[in-house]
Design a protein around this motif. Sequence first.
Motif, PDB file in Angstrom:
ATOM      1  N   ALA A  49       0.984  -1.332   0.106  1.00  0.00           N
ATOM      2  CA  ALA A  49      -0.014   0.175   0.277  1.00  0.00           C
ATOM      3  C   ALA A  49       0.895   1.350  -0.024  1.00  0.00           C
ATOM      4  O   ALA A  49       0.439   2.285  -0.717  1.00  0.00           O
ATOM      5  CB  ALA A  49      -0.920  -0.092   1.107  1.00  0.00           C
ATOM      6  N   ALA A  50       2.279   1.058   0.691  1.00  0.00           N
ATOM      7  CA  ALA A  50       2.966   2.369   0.874  1.00  0.00           C
ATOM      8  C   ALA A  50       3.358   2.502  -0.834  1.00  0.00           C
ATOM      9  O   ALA A  50       3.770   3.795  -1.071  1.00  0.00           O
ATOM     10  CB  ALA A  50       4.082   2.064   1.580  1.00  0.00           C
ATOM     11  N   SER A  51       3.594   1.592  -1.810  1.00  0.00           N
ATOM     12  CA  SER A  51       4.281   1.693  -2.963  1.00  0.00           C
ATOM     13  C   SER A  51       3.154   2.493  -3.770  1.00  0.00           C
ATOM     14  O   SER A  51       3.451   2.817  -5.023  1.00  0.00           O
ATOM     15  CB  SER A  51       4.771   0.728  -3.542  1.00  0.00           C
ATOM     16  OG  SER A  51       3.821  -0.167  -3.597  1.00  0.00           O
ATOM     17  N   LEU A  52       1.968   2.636  -3.594  1.00  0.00           N
ATOM     18  CA  LEU A  52       0.921   2.931  -4.793  1.00  0.00           C
ATOM     19  C   LEU A  52       0.752   4.535  -4.410  1.00  0.00           C
ATOM     20  O   LEU A  52       0.800   5.231  -3.210  1.00  0.00           O
ATOM     21  CB  LEU A  52      -0.452   2.519  -4.125  1.00  0.00           C
ATOM     22  CG  LEU A  52      -0.648   0.969  -4.572  1.00  0.00           C
ATOM     23  CD1 LEU A  52      -2.171   0.590  -4.134  1.00  0.00           C
ATOM     24  CD2 LEU A  52      -0.442   0.565  -5.940  1.00  0.00           C
ATOM     25  N   THR A  53       0.647   5.093  -5.540  1.00  0.00           N
ATOM     26  CA  THR A  53       0.447   6.731  -5.634  1.00  0.00           C
ATOM     27  C   THR A  53      -0.798   7.035  -5.537  1.00  0.00           C
ATOM     28  O   THR A  53      -1.819   6.042  -5.777  1.00  0.00           O
ATOM     29  CB  THR A  53       1.080   7.398  -6.830  1.00  0.00           C
ATOM     30  OG1 THR A  53       0.643   6.812  -7.981  1.00  0.00           O
ATOM     31  CG2 THR A  53       2.645   6.984  -6.769  1.00  0.00           C
ATOM     32  N   GLU A  54      -1.343   8.195  -5.404  1.00  0.00           N
ATOM     33  CA  GLU A  54      -2.747   8.604  -5.293  1.00  0.00           C
ATOM     34  C   GLU A  54      -3.644   8.237  -6.695  1.00  0.00           C
ATOM     35  O   GLU A  54      -4.712   7.773  -6.772  1.00  0.00           O
ATOM     36  CB  GLU A  54      -2.783   9.905  -4.924  1.00  0.00           C
ATOM     37  CG  GLU A  54      -4.169  10.567  -4.571  1.00  0.00           C
ATOM     38  CD  GLU A  54      -4.768   9.476  -3.335  1.00  0.00           C
ATOM     39  OE1 GLU A  54      -5.984   9.138  -3.431  1.00  0.00           O
ATOM     40  OE2 GLU A  54      -4.087   9.397  -2.615  1.00  0.00           O
ATOM     41  N   PRO A  55      -2.926   8.393  -7.979  1.00  0.00           N
ATOM     42  CA  PRO A  55      -3.690   8.191  -9.114  1.00  0.00           C
ATOM     43  C   PRO A  55      -3.839   6.764  -9.200  1.00  0.00           C
ATOM     44  O   PRO A  55      -4.911   6.279  -9.777  1.00  0.00           O
ATOM     45  CB  PRO A  55      -2.773   8.758 -10.154  1.00  0.00           C
ATOM     46  CG  PRO A  55      -1.926   9.807  -9.628  1.00  0.00           C
ATOM     47  CD  PRO A  55      -1.764   9.508  -8.245  1.00  0.00           C
ATOM     48  N   GLN A  56      -2.938   6.164  -8.719  1.00  0.00           N
ATOM     49  CA  GLN A  56      -2.889   4.550  -8.933  1.00  0.00           C
ATOM     50  C   GLN A  56      -3.996   3.911  -8.103  1.00  0.00           C
ATOM     51  O   GLN A  56      -4.500   2.999  -8.230  1.00  0.00           O
ATOM     52  CB  GLN A  56      -1.694   3.809  -8.436  1.00  0.00           C
ATOM     53  CG  GLN A  56      -0.677   4.143  -9.402  1.00  0.00           C
ATOM     54  CD  GLN A  56       0.656   3.591  -9.121  1.00  0.00           C
ATOM     55  OE1 GLN A  56       0.741   3.278  -7.822  1.00  0.00           O
ATOM     56  NE2 GLN A  56       1.593   3.172  -9.954  1.00  0.00           N
ATOM     57  N   LYS A  57      -4.441   4.663  -7.011  1.00  0.00           N
ATOM     58  CA  LYS A  57      -5.585   4.305  -5.881  1.00  0.00           C
ATOM     59  C   LYS A  57      -6.985   4.612  -6.833  1.00  0.00           C
ATOM     60  O   LYS A  57      -8.024   3.886  -6.198  1.00  0.00           O
ATOM     61  CB  LYS A  57      -5.348   4.835  -4.771  1.00  0.00           C
ATOM     62  CG  LYS A  57      -4.171   4.387  -3.895  1.00  0.00           C
ATOM     63  CD  LYS A  57      -3.950   5.259  -2.665  1.00  0.00           C
ATOM     64  CE  LYS A  57      -2.802   5.023  -1.950  1.00  0.00           C
ATOM     65  NZ  LYS A  57      -2.494   5.747  -0.408  1.00  0.00           N
ATOM     66  N   THR A  58      -7.192   5.273  -7.755  1.00  0.00           N
ATOM     67  CA  THR A  58      -8.343   5.632  -8.174  1.00  0.00           C
ATOM     68  C   THR A  58      -9.022   4.778  -9.041  1.00  0.00           C
ATOM     69  O   THR A  58      -8.231   3.866  -9.419  1.00  0.00           O
ATOM     70  CB  THR A  58      -8.350   7.005  -8.959  1.00  0.00           C
ATOM     71  OG1 THR A  58      -7.347   6.712  -9.930  1.00  0.00           O
ATOM     72  CG2 THR A  58      -8.003   7.979  -8.151  1.00  0.00           C
ATOM     73  N   PRO A  59     -10.258   4.309  -9.022  1.00  0.00           N
ATOM     74  CA  PRO A  59     -10.941   3.456 -10.105  1.00  0.00           C
ATOM     75  C   PRO A  59     -10.622   3.583 -11.390  1.00  0.00           C
ATOM     76  O   PRO A  59     -10.106   4.768 -12.037  1.00  0.00           O
ATOM     77  CB  PRO A  59     -12.443   3.357  -9.978  1.00  0.00           C
ATOM     78  CG  PRO A  59     -12.410   4.559  -8.391  1.00  0.00           C
ATOM     79  CD  PRO A  59     -11.347   5.227  -8.473  1.00  0.00           C
ATOM     80  N   PHE A  60     -10.527   2.433 -12.176  1.00  0.00           N
ATOM     81  CA  PHE A  60      -9.975   2.126 -13.595  1.00  0.00           C
ATOM     82  C   PHE A  60     -11.044   2.835 -14.208  1.00  0.00           C
ATOM     83  O   PHE A  60     -12.362   2.488 -14.163  1.00  0.00           O
ATOM     84  CB  PHE A  60      -9.602   1.016 -13.641  1.00  0.00           C
ATOM     85  CG  PHE A  60      -8.873   0.836 -15.179  1.00  0.00           C
ATOM     86  CD1 PHE A  60      -7.763   1.348 -15.311  1.00  0.00           C
ATOM     87  CD2 PHE A  60      -9.288  -0.267 -16.079  1.00  0.00           C
ATOM     88  CE1 PHE A  60      -7.176   1.253 -16.586  1.00  0.00           C
ATOM     89  CE2 PHE A  60      -8.825  -0.291 -17.434  1.00  0.00           C
ATOM     90  CZ  PHE A  60      -7.736   0.438 -17.437  1.00  0.00           C
ATOM     91  N   LEU A  61     -10.703   3.218 -15.573  1.00  0.00           N
ATOM     92  CA  LEU A  61     -11.658   3.810 -16.681  1.00  0.00           C
ATOM     93  C   LEU A  61     -12.554   4.991 -16.225  1.00  0.00           C
ATOM     94  O   LEU A  61     -13.854   4.699 -16.645  1.00  0.00           O
ATOM     95  CB  LEU A  61     -12.166   2.334 -17.416  1.00  0.00           C
ATOM     96  CG  LEU A  61     -11.348   1.372 -18.206  1.00  0.00           C
ATOM     97  CD1 LEU A  61     -12.168   0.477 -18.811  1.00  0.00           C
ATOM     98  CD2 LEU A  61     -10.663   2.336 -19.078  1.00  0.00           C
TER      99      LEU A  61
END
Length: 136
Positions: A49-61
């Motif tokens: 979880a620490a390696s994910l950035t904020e844009p990567q946490k948003t839902p896809f498409l």
Amino acid sequence: MTIARTDTAQSETGTGEEIALEGLAGAMIIAFFAASIAAVVRFAPAGFAASLTEPQKTPFLGGGAPDTHAWQRYHVRYYPMTLLFIAFEMEMMFMYPWAVVFVEEGGKAMMEMGMFLAILSVGIVYGWREGIFRWQ
């Protein structure tokens, strides 16, 4: 002619000390695997979880964050109907082999099937009284 019996029970199973050592070794192996699994469960999500950035946490498409939980969409009224379906399905699974046994057993098999259908009909009458067959 007498055949002498030897006590082979102790030689086949081992002494008490050997059994205790085997049990201790088994317990240590189980404890090691349990500790390994606990460590993976405890520390793996934190590092991921620490390696994910904020844009990567948003839902896809372009999908937004859900407003409600997914299970809130399903109403509980489907569950009694499902249980009633399972009751009828079990009845059919019991009747097919019963037909073969009925040829051999005769009246005894007829009485058993009568008891089975009586118990099943009590469940159906209860469901009818509770309003399972009414759709709203």
